[in-house]
Scaffold this motif. Sequence first.
Motif, PDB file in Angstrom:
ATOM      1  N   PRO A   1       0.733  -2.626  41.068  1.00  0.00           N
ATOM      2  CA  PRO A   1       1.617  -2.674  42.236  1.00  0.00           C
ATOM      3  C   PRO A   1       2.149  -1.296  42.592  1.00  0.00           C
ATOM      4  O   PRO A   1       2.331  -0.448  41.726  1.00  0.00           O
ATOM      5  N   GLY A   2       2.379  -1.091  43.886  1.00  0.00           N
ATOM      6  CA  GLY A   2       3.042   0.130  44.325  1.00  0.00           C
ATOM      7  C   GLY A   2       2.113   1.216  44.801  1.00  0.00           C
ATOM      8  O   GLY A   2       2.550   2.180  45.408  1.00  0.00           O
ATOM      9  N   ILE A   3       0.793   1.119  44.541  1.00  0.00           N
ATOM     10  CA  ILE A   3      -0.143   2.156  44.977  1.00  0.00           C
ATOM     11  C   ILE A   3      -0.627   1.836  46.375  1.00  0.00           C
ATOM     12  O   ILE A   3      -1.139   0.764  46.638  1.00  0.00           O
ATOM     13  N   GLY A   4      -0.466   2.814  47.269  1.00  0.00           N
ATOM     14  CA  GLY A   4      -0.937   2.631  48.626  1.00  0.00           C
ATOM     15  C   GLY A   4      -0.089   1.674  49.441  1.00  0.00           C
ATOM     16  O   GLY A   4      -0.473   1.239  50.499  1.00  0.00           O
ATOM     17  N   GLU A   5       1.087   1.321  48.949  1.00  0.00           N
ATOM     18  CA  GLU A   5       1.952   0.403  49.656  1.00  0.00           C
ATOM     19  C   GLU A   5       3.374   0.970  49.668  1.00  0.00           C
ATOM     20  O   GLU A   5       3.694   1.878  48.930  1.00  0.00           O
ATOM     21  N   ALA A   6       4.219   0.418  50.543  1.00  0.00           N
ATOM     22  CA  ALA A   6       5.627   0.771  50.462  1.00  0.00           C
ATOM     23  C   ALA A   6       6.146   0.235  49.143  1.00  0.00           C
ATOM     24  O   ALA A   6       5.990  -0.927  48.827  1.00  0.00           O
ATOM     25  N   SER A   7       6.730   1.108  48.339  1.00  0.00           N
ATOM     26  CA  SER A   7       7.185   0.676  47.037  1.00  0.00           C
ATOM     27  C   SER A   7       8.629   1.048  46.795  1.00  0.00           C
ATOM     28  O   SER A   7       9.189   1.891  47.460  1.00  0.00           O
ATOM     29  N   THR A   8       9.221   0.387  45.841  1.00  0.00           N
ATOM     30  CA  THR A   8      10.595   0.704  45.478  1.00  0.00           C
ATOM     31  C   THR A   8      10.585   1.772  44.405  1.00  0.00           C
ATOM     32  O   THR A   8       9.570   2.035  43.785  1.00  0.00           O
ATOM     33  N   TRP A   9      11.762   2.351  44.154  1.00  0.00           N
ATOM     34  CA  TRP A   9      11.827   3.369  43.105  1.00  0.00           C
ATOM     35  C   TRP A   9      11.438   2.775  41.765  1.00  0.00           C
ATOM     36  O   TRP A   9      10.763   3.399  40.966  1.00  0.00           O
ATOM     37  N   ASP A  10      11.847   1.557  41.488  1.00  0.00           N
ATOM     38  CA  ASP A  10      11.521   0.945  40.206  1.00  0.00           C
ATOM     39  C   ASP A  10      10.011   0.896  39.990  1.00  0.00           C
ATOM     40  O   ASP A  10       9.516   1.126  38.903  1.00  0.00           O
ATOM     41  N   GLU A  11       9.239   0.553  41.042  1.00  0.00           N
ATOM     42  CA  GLU A  11       7.791   0.497  40.908  1.00  0.00           C
ATOM     43  C   GLU A  11       7.220   1.875  40.627  1.00  0.00           C
ATOM     44  O   GLU A  11       6.373   2.056  39.760  1.00  0.00           O
ATOM     45  N   GLY A  12       7.692   2.878  41.393  1.00  0.00           N
ATOM     46  CA  GLY A  12       7.198   4.225  41.177  1.00  0.00           C
ATOM     47  C   GLY A  12       7.550   4.743  39.801  1.00  0.00           C
ATOM     48  O   GLY A  12       6.740   5.387  39.140  1.00  0.00           O
ATOM     49  N   GLU A  13       8.747   4.425  39.351  1.00  0.00           N
ATOM     50  CA  GLU A  13       9.168   4.852  38.017  1.00  0.00           C
ATOM     51  C   GLU A  13       8.290   4.206  36.949  1.00  0.00           C
ATOM     52  O   GLU A  13       7.891   4.850  35.981  1.00  0.00           O
ATOM     53  N   ALA A  14       7.949   2.927  37.131  1.00  0.00           N
ATOM     54  CA  ALA A  14       7.099   2.237  36.164  1.00  0.00           C
ATOM     55  C   ALA A  14       5.704   2.843  36.140  1.00  0.00           C
ATOM     56  O   ALA A  14       5.099   3.002  35.073  1.00  0.00           O
ATOM     57  N   LEU A  15       5.177   3.189  37.306  1.00  0.00           N
ATOM     58  CA  LEU A  15       3.858   3.810  37.385  1.00  0.00           C
ATOM     59  C   LEU A  15       3.838   5.115  36.607  1.00  0.00           C
ATOM     60  O   LEU A  15       2.938   5.372  35.808  1.00  0.00           O
ATOM     61  N   ALA A  16       4.841   5.951  36.849  1.00  0.00           N
ATOM     62  CA  ALA A  16       4.875   7.250  36.192  1.00  0.00           C
ATOM     63  C   ALA A  16       5.160   7.126  34.696  1.00  0.00           C
ATOM     64  O   ALA A  16       4.557   7.824  33.880  1.00  0.00           O
ATOM     65  N   ARG A  17       6.072   6.244  34.332  1.00  0.00           N
ATOM     66  CA  ARG A  17       6.391   6.043  32.922  1.00  0.00           C
ATOM     67  C   ARG A  17       5.174   5.552  32.155  1.00  0.00           C
ATOM     68  O   ARG A  17       4.935   5.932  31.018  1.00  0.00           O
ATOM     69  N   ASP A  18       4.389   4.677  32.787  1.00  0.00           N
ATOM     70  CA  ASP A  18       3.203   4.136  32.130  1.00  0.00           C
ATOM     71  C   ASP A  18       2.235   5.253  31.763  1.00  0.00           C
ATOM     72  O   ASP A  18       1.505   5.157  30.785  1.00  0.00           O
ATOM     73  N   LEU A  19       2.230   6.308  32.543  1.00  0.00           N
ATOM     74  CA  LEU A  19       1.347   7.439  32.289  1.00  0.00           C
ATOM     75  C   LEU A  19       1.971   8.454  31.344  1.00  0.00           C
ATOM     76  O   LEU A  19       1.270   9.276  30.755  1.00  0.00           O
ATOM     77  N   GLY A  20       3.289   8.418  31.189  1.00  0.00           N
ATOM     78  CA  GLY A  20       3.975   9.342  30.304  1.00  0.00           C
ATOM     79  C   GLY A  20       4.659  10.486  31.017  1.00  0.00           C
ATOM     80  O   GLY A  20       5.068  11.466  30.373  1.00  0.00           O
ATOM     81  N   LEU A  21       4.813  10.397  32.333  1.00  0.00           N
ATOM     82  CA  LEU A  21       5.461  11.468  33.078  1.00  0.00           C
ATOM     83  C   LEU A  21       6.978  11.384  32.955  1.00  0.00           C
ATOM     84  O   LEU A  21       7.548  10.299  32.869  1.00  0.00           O
ATOM     85  N   GLU A  22       7.631  12.533  32.956  1.00  0.00           N
ATOM     86  CA  GLU A  22       9.090  12.597  32.832  1.00  0.00           C
ATOM     87  C   GLU A  22       9.713  12.451  34.225  1.00  0.00           C
ATOM     88  O   GLU A  22      10.102  13.424  34.867  1.00  0.00           O
ATOM     89  N   VAL A  23       9.796  11.207  34.677  1.00  0.00           N
ATOM     90  CA  VAL A  23      10.228  10.953  36.047  1.00  0.00           C
ATOM     91  C   VAL A  23      11.715  11.149  36.258  1.00  0.00           C
ATOM     92  O   VAL A  23      12.180  11.204  37.401  1.00  0.00           O
ATOM     93  N   GLU A  24      12.489  11.252  35.193  1.00  0.00           N
ATOM     94  CA  GLU A  24      13.924  11.436  35.338  1.00  0.00           C
ATOM     95  C   GLU A  24      14.336  12.903  35.219  1.00  0.00           C
ATOM     96  O   GLU A  24      15.524  13.222  35.313  1.00  0.00           O
ATOM     97  N   ALA A  25      13.370  13.785  35.017  1.00  0.00           N
ATOM     98  CA  ALA A  25      13.692  15.207  34.882  1.00  0.00           C
ATOM     99  C   ALA A  25      14.310  15.724  36.178  1.00  0.00           C
ATOM    100  O   ALA A  25      13.792  15.481  37.271  1.00  0.00           O
ATOM    101  N   THR A  26      15.409  16.436  36.056  1.00  0.00           N
ATOM    102  CA  THR A  26      16.058  17.020  37.239  1.00  0.00           C
ATOM    103  C   THR A  26      15.640  18.471  37.449  1.00  0.00           C
ATOM    104  O   THR A  26      15.974  19.073  38.464  1.00  0.00           O
ATOM    105  N   GLU A  27      14.914  19.023  36.463  1.00  0.00           N
ATOM    106  CA  GLU A  27      14.395  20.378  36.586  1.00  0.00           C
ATOM    107  C   GLU A  27      12.934  20.384  36.155  1.00  0.00           C
ATOM    108  O   GLU A  27      12.521  19.591  35.308  1.00  0.00           O
ATOM    109  N   GLY A  28      12.156  21.290  36.738  1.00  0.00           N
ATOM    110  CA  GLY A  28      10.766  21.423  36.356  1.00  0.00           C
ATOM    111  C   GLY A  28      10.579  22.464  35.279  1.00  0.00           C
ATOM    112  O   GLY A  28      11.520  23.165  34.893  1.00  0.00           O
ATOM    113  N   SER A  29       9.358  22.574  34.795  1.00  0.00           N
ATOM    114  CA  SER A  29       9.061  23.589  33.788  1.00  0.00           C
ATOM    115  C   SER A  29       8.994  24.982  34.408  1.00  0.00           C
ATOM    116  O   SER A  29       9.032  25.977  33.687  1.00  0.00           O
TER     117      SER A  29
END
Length: 307
Positions: free
Chosen positions: A151-179
């Motif tokens: 869910p959430g790919i190619g569609e209007a999505s909520t933040w929760d969906e996007g967060e789940a997508l990124a978390r599933d991959l291991g991305l630090e979606v809550e980071a407020t600063e980049g490397s």
Amino acid sequence: MHRPLVRALPVLVALLLTHASARAQLEGAVHLRTGFIPDPAVLEGRASATRPASELASACTGFVGTSPSHVLALDTRFGYLRLFATADVDLVLAVRNARGEWLCSDDRFGPHPAVEGLFPAGRVEVWIGGKTLGTSGDYQLRITETRSVRPGIGEASTWDEGEALARDLGLEVEATEGSHEGIRLQRGFLPDPRTLAGAAGGPIDATSLGGTCRGHISARPTHAITLRSDFDFLQLWVDAEGDREEELTIIVLTPQGRFLCDVGTREVPDVAADAWPEGLYRVWVGTLAEDTTEPYRLGVSEIRRVR
């Protein structure tokens, strides 16, 4: 003279009855085998929530109906299979595989339940219900062998969906600063364009994000871009430093949880859109090649075709 045949008759009858029973159990089932097309397979129905799902298995939450919503007949073993359901109501999902094992889900991708993993060949029962008693609503059940389909790919999505997508991959979606260096912008910023330097690459294969997302990226965003006002237009692009011709990619996670991606297989990768709401945008710059780290410059402009 005919005694061996007579003794064999009960065994033969038992085998025929067993076969008939197995065939009856799969009557009306949806048959699938590895490599099925189209992928995902889409089934529709209406959720029912009349009894606790815990009556099926103690780990299941929510409420389901009195019988399975769907029965699948897996004609082959699946090394990986994902089932997920979407609707305008809050769903729960309970799946019983051919070994009698239960897989249950509530909010796997945002509000959408999903189960996944290895599935042996045989009968699969799928129960789709609601989080609360009496829930009723039309749903779509999708079945896929492709990890990037969710869910959430190619569609209007909520933040929760996007967060789940990124978390599933291991991305630090809550980071407020980049490397690498970040930036804060508001409409009419000068100078335009603005540029940020960084090094692309990382251990995570972004292909799992689906859509046009590609490349190898780090878990932490390379940049954090904060828009202090809404933008009618904005574009981000990546240039390799000097005369290098490495193929780079760009991935942007918007505050709304959507991914904007581009791959520079022949041209400079860029992301452009006509509506950029204010908020924090997390940017990853990656490389198509594995195990490489490439220096680059990220450009940001609200002027069309500034490059």
